[in-house]
Design an enzyme around this catalytic site. Structure first.
Site, PDB file in Angstrom:
ATOM      1  N   SER A   1      -1.538  13.299   2.885  1.00  0.00           N
ATOM      2  CA  SER A   1      -0.977  12.074   3.469  1.00  0.00           C
ATOM      3  C   SER A   1       0.482  12.143   3.199  1.00  0.00           C
ATOM      4  O   SER A   1       1.495  11.300   3.743  1.00  0.00           O
ATOM      5  CB  SER A   1      -1.847  10.924   2.843  1.00  0.00           C
ATOM      6  OG  SER A   1      -3.100  11.111   2.931  1.00  0.00           O
TER       7      SER A   1
ATOM      8  N   GLU B   1      -5.972   7.750  -9.968  1.00  0.00           N
ATOM      9  CA  GLU B   1      -4.697   7.249  -9.957  1.00  0.00           C
ATOM     10  C   GLU B   1      -4.243   7.040 -11.461  1.00  0.00           C
ATOM     11  O   GLU B   1      -3.055   7.182 -11.634  1.00  0.00           O
ATOM     12  CB  GLU B   1      -4.668   6.133  -8.923  1.00  0.00           C
ATOM     13  CG  GLU B   1      -4.865   6.642  -7.594  1.00  0.00           C
ATOM     14  CD  GLU B   1      -6.350   6.651  -7.199  1.00  0.00           C
ATOM     15  OE1 GLU B   1      -7.106   5.983  -7.930  1.00  0.00           O
ATOM     16  OE2 GLU B   1      -6.601   7.006  -5.961  1.00  0.00           O
TER      17      GLU B   1
ATOM     18  N   HIS C   1       2.978   4.874   2.509  1.00  0.00           N
ATOM     19  CA  HIS C   1       1.952   3.938   3.519  1.00  0.00           C
ATOM     20  C   HIS C   1       2.036   2.465   2.994  1.00  0.00           C
ATOM     21  O   HIS C   1       0.872   1.645   3.166  1.00  0.00           O
ATOM     22  CB  HIS C   1       0.643   4.439   3.633  1.00  0.00           C
ATOM     23  CG  HIS C   1       0.281   5.606   4.357  1.00  0.00           C
ATOM     24  ND1 HIS C   1       0.627   7.085   3.542  1.00  0.00           N
ATOM     25  CD2 HIS C   1      -0.151   6.336   5.488  1.00  0.00           C
ATOM     26  CE1 HIS C   1       0.624   7.976   4.605  1.00  0.00           C
ATOM     27  NE2 HIS C   1       0.049   7.564   5.594  1.00  0.00           N
TER      28      HIS C   1
ATOM     29  N   ARG D   1       4.667   5.786   6.298  1.00  0.00           N
ATOM     30  CA  ARG D   1       3.689   6.664   6.509  1.00  0.00           C
ATOM     31  C   ARG D   1       4.368   8.160   6.958  1.00  0.00           C
ATOM     32  O   ARG D   1       3.564   9.012   7.420  1.00  0.00           O
ATOM     33  CB  ARG D   1       2.638   6.229   7.326  1.00  0.00           C
ATOM     34  CG  ARG D   1       2.985   5.635   8.797  1.00  0.00           C
ATOM     35  CD  ARG D   1       1.956   5.120   9.560  1.00  0.00           C
ATOM     36  NE  ARG D   1       2.350   4.516  10.777  1.00  0.00           N
ATOM     37  CZ  ARG D   1       1.990   4.582  11.922  1.00  0.00           C
ATOM     38  NH1 ARG D   1       0.702   5.212  11.921  1.00  0.00           N
ATOM     39  NH2 ARG D   1       2.316   4.322  12.951  1.00  0.00           N
TER      40      ARG D   1
END
Lengths: 329, 296
Positions: A50, A71, A122, A180
Site C-alpha cells: 500500500s 502498529e 491514505h 494514496r
C-alpha cells in the site's frame, strides 16, 4: 495446476500497486538517504504494497522490518531505533498511525524528541468506501497538538521526496501525512522543500487559497479558473502544518479580502484551525473561510466521487471560493 | 530481517559464570542501597512507589553492578547495554544507581520531583542522563527494546537490551505484539525480566486479570524462558552471566523473577496498599532499620 490466463481487466493488489508510480517516491527517497550514508531503517505494519515500501525492502532487506499487524509495537520500536542511533521511517494508514498509535507517538517519540519519521498514508478520505475506520480526518488536529512534533502534508510525490531528503537534517520527530500515491503531481521531480516554509504560487487581493496535501493540485486548477474569470485570486501551498509559516499567512491576510483554507480533513483543528488561530490573534482584516470535512463522518463512495460530493475537487473549490466572495460583496 | 545476531564471545564474562561470595555480598549491599535511597527520595516527594522498587531491588543491583556493560560517567556510550523499564514507576530506585555511575551529579537526587529537577516518578530520557528510554505508560518498553536491538543489529553494535516489565504489565496488549515480533525477528540480544511480585494498584494481579501460566505463555510465544527467585542475587547474577556468555542466542529471553512486593520491610510485604504511599519520618526510620539488617 494450470489455469487459463486472466482477462486483462482482472487485477490483483500486489501487481497493481507495484506498478503505481506514485508509490515509488517514498522508497526512492529512502534509498537516496541510504546512499548518502544515513542509518535509515524502514518499517510497516502489513502494508508494504500500500505504501510501496516493498521496493525499499527488496533493495535494502537488512534495513526493513515487517512488523505485521501491530502498529503500536511498530511505533514504540521506532522510538527505540532512533534512541539507538538509527533513522527510522515507519508507515501505515494515517488513521491507524495517528489514532491507534497516538499515545506511542506522544510519549515514546515526541516527549523524548526522538527523530522518528512517521508516514501516515491514505490520509483524509482517500480510502473511500473502505469507510470511516480507514479515513483520517482528525490526524492533523491530533498530531498538531503534540509538542515537538513537526507535521507535514506534502502535496505530491516529488514534494514528499524532497521533504524526506530534507528530513536528514531535521533533528526532531516528523509526521508526514500523504495520500494514496495516485495523486497527480503538482511539482517537478526536483521540487524544493524547507520545513516551515509556505510555497506561494500566486498572490491575490480578492481571495487567497491556502491548501495542503492532496488539495493543492485541485486548488491550483481552481485558481486558474478564478483568475480566468477576472478574480484576483492567490494560492499558497502550506505543506508544513507545524511549525506554521505565520508570516506567509499574515501577508496574504493583509492583502486579500478572503482567506480560504483547503484540507482533506475536518475543518476543526487542522490547517483551517491553525490559520484561524494565527489570523484571530493578529487581528488580520481578511475574512477566513475554512473548507474541508465539516465535522462529520464521510459518506462512503469511490474517492473521486467523495471529492466531488464534498466539493474538494477543482470545480468544488472554485464554487466554494465564488460563494465566499459573493457573501462578502 | 530474520538472521540471528551473532557476535564474538565477550571475553569479560568468559570463565567466571558463578559469582563469588564477595560479589554476592556486594550485590546484596547494592540492593539495600537501592531500598534505602528509595526511602530517602520518597521522603522528599512525600509520595512514591516504595514496594514496586523493593520487589526489584536485587534485579536493579544485579543489572547495574554485574550484568550490564557500562562506562562510568559515559551515559551516551554507544556500545553500552540498554535498560528500559516498562514499570517506569520504579524509577526512584534507578536514579541512585545512575548517579552512582556518575551519569549525573548526586546532588540532583536531593531535589527529586521538585520544580525544575529532571527526576520524576517516571523516567525521562530527554532530561536524565543514563535513562535509555522514557516510560510511564505501561506496555511500551518491550517494543522500544526491540527497536534498539534491531538498530544495534544494523549499526553492528553488540549491546544487549534489558527490559524490566511488571507482572500487571502482562495485561497490556502491546506486550504481546512485542513478544510475537521479537521472537519472529530472532532478537537474541533482548532480555525481558518480569518482576512477578503479584500485585498491581488495584490488588492481586491474579484477581484483577490473571496472567498465569506466565512461563508457558512466553514459551508459546517463542521465547527462551527462565524462572528465578528475584531476590536471590546469586541466582540472578549467575543466570544473566550465562546468558551474556552465550553470544549465539537467537531467541529473545524472558526471565520470570518471582519476587515479593515490598520485600525488605515487613509491614509492606503483607499489605498491597503500599503500591503507592508515604512513610512518616518515624516509620521511615523503622523501615530503614529493617532494610539495613535484612538479608534481602
Amino acid at each position: 495446476m494450470t489455469s487459463a490466463p486472466l482477462d486483462p481487466q482482472s487485477w490483483q493488489y500486489r501487481q497493481i500497486n507495484a506498478r503505481a508510480p506514485g508509490l515509488g517516491y517514498l522508497s526512492n527517497a529512502l534509498t537516496s538517504l541510504v546512499e548518502a550514508g544515513h542509518p535509515v531503517m524502514a518499517g510497516t505494519a502489513d502494508l508494504q504494497y500500500s505504501n510501496g515500501l516493498v521496493r525499499f525492502a527488496e533493495r535494502h532487506p537488512e534495513r526493513f522490518v515487517q512488523f505485521g499487524i501491530s502498529e503500536q509495537n511498530m511505533v514504540s520500536a521506532a522510538a527505540g531505533m532512533a534512541a539507538a542511533g538509527a533513522m527510522p521511517f515507519v508507515a501505515t494508514f494515517a488513521s491507524f498511525l495517528a489514532l491507534l498509535c497516538c499515545e506511542q507517538i506522544r510519549t515514546d517519540i515526541a516527549y523524548s524528541a526522538l527523530p522518528v519519521r512517521l508516514i501516515g498514508h491514505h490520509a483524509g478520505i482517500a480510502l473511500g468506501f473502505y469507510g470511516t475506520s480507514h479515513h483520517a480526518t482528525e490526524d492533523l488536529a491530533i498530531m498538531r497538538s503534540i509538542a515537538d512534533l513537526t507535521v507535514v502534508a506534502p502535496a505530491d510525490g516529488p514534494q514528499l521526496a524532497a521533504a524526506i531528503r530534507a528530513s536528514a537534517d531535521h533533528p526532531r520527530p516528523i509526521y508526514f501525512r500523504i495520500g494514496r500515491g495516485q495523486e497527480p503531481n503538482v511539482y517537478a521531480e526536483d521540487a524544493p522543500f524547507s520545513f516551515g516554509k509556505a510555497i506561494v504560487h500566486a498572490e491575490g487581493s480578492d481571495i487567497v487559497l491556502i491548501a495542503c496535501g492532496t488539495l493543492v493540485h485541485p486548488a491550483r486548477a481552481a485558481l486558474q479558473s478564478l483568475r480566468a474569470a477576472g478574480i484576483d485570486a492567490g494560492l499558497i501551498d502550506m505543506p508544513t502544518i507545524k511549525p506554521l509559516d505565520e508570516e506567509a499567512i499574515l501577508a496574504a491576510a493583509g492583502r486579500a479580502r478572503i482567506v480560504l483554507t483547503l484540507e482533506e480533513h475536518n475543518i476543526l483543528g487542522g490547517l483551517g484551525g491553525a490559520v484561524a488561530e494565527v489570523m484571530a490573534e493578529s487581528g488580520a482584516r481578511a475574512r477566513l473561510v475554512r473548507h474541508g470535512i465539516r465535522d462529520e463522518y464521510s459518506l462512503i463512495a469511490p474517492p473521486t466521487h467523495l471529492y466531488r460530493h464534498y466539493r474538494l475537487d477543482a470545480d468544488g473549490i472554485e464554487a466554494v471560493a465564488r460563494e465566499a466572495l459573493n457573501r462578502l460583496s | 530481517m530474520t538472521a540471528p545476531l551473532r557476535t564474538a564471545a565477550d571475553p569479560s564474562s568468559a570463565g567466571k559464570l558463578v559469582p563469588t561470595a564477595a560479589e554476592i555480598a556486594r550485590l546484596r549491599e547494592r540492593a539495600r542501597f537501592v531500598r534505602l535511597e528509595t526511602l530517602r527520595l520518597i521522603q522528599i516527594a512525600k509520595v512514591g512507589h516504595y514496594t514496586s522498587v523493593f520487589s526489584c531491588a536485587e534485579i536493579f543491583a544485579v543489572l547495574y553492578y554485574d550484568a550490564m556493560r557500562l562506562k562510568r560517567g559515559e551515559p551516551a556510550w554507544p556500545d553500552r547495554d540498554r535498560f528500559l523499564m516498562g514499570k517506569g514507576h520504579a524509577a526512584v530506585g534507578l536514579y541512585p544507581l545512575l548517579a552512582d555511575w556518575d551519569f549525573f551529579g548526586k546532588d540532583l537526587l536531593d531535589g527529586y520531583t521538585r520544580l525544575g529537577n529532571p527526576l520524576g516518578d517516571h523516567p525521562d530520557m530527554r532530561k536524565v542522563p543514563g535513562v535509555d528510554f522514557s516510560s510511564g505508560s505501561i506496555g511500551h518498553a518491550l517494543s522500544g527494546g526491540i527497536g534498539m536491538a534491531l538498530a544495534g543489529r544494523l549499526l553492528k553494535r553488540d549491546f544487549d537490551v534489558y527490559v524490566l516489565l511488571g507482572d500487571g504489565e502482562m495485561q497490556e496488549g502491546q506486550v504481546w505484539e512485542a513478544a510475537l515480533s521479537a521472537a519472529h525477528h530472532r532478537i537474541g540480544n533482548l532480555i525481558a525480566i518480569v518482576d512477578r511480585n503479584g500485585y498491581q494498584l488495584d490488588g492481586n494481579v491474579d484477581d484483577i486479570i490473571g496472567v498465569e501460566p506466565l512461563a508457558g505463555k512466553w514459551r508459546a510465544f517463542g521465547w527462551d524462558v527462565h524462572e528465578v527467585d528475584g531476590h536471590d542475587a546469586a541466582a540472578l547474577a549467575g543466570l544473566l552471566r550465562r546468558l551474556k556468555a552465550d553470544r549465539n542466542r537467537d531467541r529473545p529471553v524472558c526471565v520470570i523473577a518471582r519476587t515479593v512486593k515490598g520485600k525488605g520491610v515487613s509491614y509492606m510485604e503483607t499489605e498491597p496498599g503500599w503500591h503507592l504511599g508515604y512513610l512518616s519520618p518515624d516509620d521511615e526510620a523503622r523501615a530503614a532499620e529493617e532494610i539495613a539488617r535484612g538479608d534481602a
